[in-house]
Design a protein around this motif. Structure first.
Motif, PDB file in Angstrom:
ATOM      1  N   SER A 260       0.823  -1.200   0.000  1.00 61.19           N
ATOM      2  CA  SER A 260       0.000   0.000   0.000  1.00 61.19           C
ATOM      3  C   SER A 260       0.861   1.255   0.000  1.00 61.19           C
ATOM      4  O   SER A 260       0.536   2.252  -0.642  1.00 61.19           O
ATOM      5  CB  SER A 260      -0.941   0.002   1.205  1.00 61.19           C
ATOM      6  OG  SER A 260      -0.215  -0.053   2.418  1.00 61.19           O
TER       7      SER A 260
ATOM      8  N   ALA B  62       2.110   1.701  -3.498  1.00 62.68           N
ATOM      9  CA  ALA B  62       1.062   2.292  -4.330  1.00 62.68           C
ATOM     10  C   ALA B  62       0.907   3.782  -4.033  1.00 62.68           C
ATOM     11  O   ALA B  62       0.697   4.595  -4.941  1.00 62.68           O
ATOM     12  CB  ALA B  62      -0.263   1.568  -4.085  1.00 62.68           C
TER      13      ALA B  62
ATOM     14  N   GLU C 269      -5.687   2.833  -9.815  1.00 65.19           N
ATOM     15  CA  GLU C 269      -4.642   2.160  -9.047  1.00 65.19           C
ATOM     16  C   GLU C 269      -5.151   1.783  -7.655  1.00 65.19           C
ATOM     17  O   GLU C 269      -4.869   0.689  -7.145  1.00 65.19           O
ATOM     18  CB  GLU C 269      -3.416   3.068  -8.929  1.00 65.19           C
ATOM     19  CG  GLU C 269      -2.664   3.271 -10.245  1.00 65.19           C
ATOM     20  CD  GLU C 269      -1.492   4.216 -10.075  1.00 65.19           C
ATOM     21  OE1 GLU C 269      -1.379   4.828  -8.991  1.00 65.19           O
ATOM     22  OE2 GLU C 269      -0.693   4.355 -11.014  1.00 65.19           O
TER      23      GLU C 269
ATOM     24  N   SER D  36      -5.564  -2.045  -6.315  1.00 57.27           N
ATOM     25  CA  SER D  36      -4.842  -2.490  -5.122  1.00 57.27           C
ATOM     26  C   SER D  36      -5.804  -3.040  -4.074  1.00 57.27           C
ATOM     27  O   SER D  36      -5.521  -4.057  -3.418  1.00 57.27           O
ATOM     28  CB  SER D  36      -4.046  -1.316  -4.532  1.00 57.27           C
ATOM     29  OG  SER D  36      -3.085  -0.853  -5.450  1.00 57.27           O
TER      30      SER D  36
ATOM     31  N   SER E 227      -7.063  -6.457  -5.164  1.00 56.91           N
ATOM     32  CA  SER E 227      -5.999  -7.456  -4.999  1.00 56.91           C
ATOM     33  C   SER E 227      -5.862  -7.856  -3.539  1.00 56.91           C
ATOM     34  O   SER E 227      -5.722  -9.045  -3.213  1.00 56.91           O
ATOM     35  CB  SER E 227      -4.668  -6.906  -5.529  1.00 56.91           C
ATOM     36  OG  SER E 227      -4.753  -6.624  -6.900  1.00 56.91           O
ATOM     37  N   ARG E 228      -5.920  -6.873  -2.643  1.00 54.57           N
ATOM     38  CA  ARG E 228      -5.821  -7.183  -1.210  1.00 54.57           C
ATOM     39  C   ARG E 228      -7.032  -7.979  -0.736  1.00 54.57           C
ATOM     40  O   ARG E 228      -6.924  -8.853   0.133  1.00 54.57           O
ATOM     41  CB  ARG E 228      -5.688  -5.872  -0.430  1.00 54.57           C
ATOM     42  CG  ARG E 228      -5.549  -6.036   1.078  1.00 54.57           C
ATOM     43  CD  ARG E 228      -4.268  -6.753   1.466  1.00 54.57           C
ATOM     44  NE  ARG E 228      -3.105  -6.002   1.077  1.00 54.57           N
ATOM     45  CZ  ARG E 228      -2.557  -5.025   1.798  1.00 54.57           C
ATOM     46  NH1 ARG E 228      -3.115  -4.659   2.930  1.00 54.57           N
ATOM     47  NH2 ARG E 228      -1.469  -4.410   1.373  1.00 54.57           N
TER      48      ARG E 228
END
Length: 314
Positions: A51, A54, A109, A113, A116-117
């Protein structure tokens, strides 16, 4: 001092001073954003936080938008030339639209993210977060807040849509940094879901910022009415010697430069007196709205067309 020396001194106009002021603000924020980016990269490497990485990538967008803004302001020369008789001010709004694009990319983005998490909640188990990391991230947060406040303040003073758009971009970075801090704290407590859940409201914040940038700059690029025709009509009719005013149009940005066109009927029959009244109308518009460049067409004394604010200029 000789006459030749006096003539060689070039005194910058208000528009040029404004342009230099915007460039100075962008340069200062660029240096601060680069420092923030470097800090986030170092912390993401030492902690292993995805994180944070990102967030660091989002800071790249901040720096890129500053560089883009500097380029846009370089092109947005307020002085007209042969190819651009109305000046280059719209380059600034074009730069603001690119910043809106950066906001959209940052939003994608964030969502990517977060998803995905969500699909792989164990991806944050290897995080190693200590007190120093939190202190440095709080410092980054304070810098972002300071940049936002400073840029928004200078944007309002300089009436710069580019600075105001970039301030909104930095505001989204503030929200992301807060989410990262809370997410890291949640991971430290074993609450991996907290980092994922907080990412979605940040994405909404970014989308809203992009929408506000578009709302402010698209009207300028599409030559939306800058001053209501009825307001221009009232100013013109308050000048002694005017009989009628119609076919009114305007574009630009009030406070920077506005272009006005109109047809005017005046009492005097001679050209010199009619021209003098048209100049008084332009001065009256400048007194009320700032930098106004008016093109006024004088019509015959007996030609009167009813004013209709809802009709486009003929």
């Amino acid at each position: 001092m000789s006459a030749e020396t006096t003539q060689s001194i070039s005194i910058p106009t208000d528009a040029q001073l404004r342009q230099r002021g915007v460039q100075r603000v962008l340069l200062i924020t660029l240096l601060l954003n680069l420092a923030v980016f470097a800090t986030k990269v170092v912390l993401s490497i030492t902690t292993g936080s995805l994180s944070l990485m990102a967030d660091a990538l989002h800071s790249v967008a901040d720096s890129a938008s500053n560089i883009l803004g500097l380029v846009a302001m370089r092109l947005a020369d307020p002085k007209p030339d042969w190819d651009h008789p109305y000046g280059h001010a719209k380059f600034e709004s074009i730069g603001a639209l690119f910043i809106a694009a950066f906001l959209g990319i940052a939003c994608l983005e964030i969502v990517q993210s977060a998803l995905s998490r969500w699909l792989d909640p164990e991806s944050g188990l290897e995080l190693s977060v200590d007190a120093l990391t939190f202190k440095l991230m709080v410092g980054v947060l304070l810098v972002n807040i300071g940049v936002t406040v400073y840029e928004r303040w200078r944007g309002k003073v300089l009436r710069s849509p580019l600075l105001l758009a970039d301030a909104r971009h930095t505001t989204s970075d503030v929200g992301i940094t807060i989410a990262v801090l809370l997410g890291l704290w949640g991971v430290q407590q074993g609450w991996l879901w907290l980092d994922t859940v907080l990412a979605f409201p940040v994405a909404v914040l970014v989308v809203w910022s992009a929408w506000e940038v578009l709302q402010e700059n698209i009207p300028v690029l599409t030559d939306r009415v800058a001053i209501a025709p009825e307001s221009i009509y009232k100013v013109a009719m308050d000048v002694e010697g005017t009989i009628d005013c119609h076919a009114i149009s305007s574009r630009g940005i009030v406070g920077q430069r506005v272009f006005v066109e109109m047809h005017l009927v005046v009492e005097p029959l001679d050209v010199e007196s009619a021209h003098r009244i048209s100049e008084q109308v332009e001065l009256a518009l400048q007194d009320k709205y700032g930098d106004v460049r008016a093109t006024i067409h004088i019509e015959p004394y007996d030609y009167i067309e009813p004013f209709d604010a809802d009709s486009p200029p003929s």
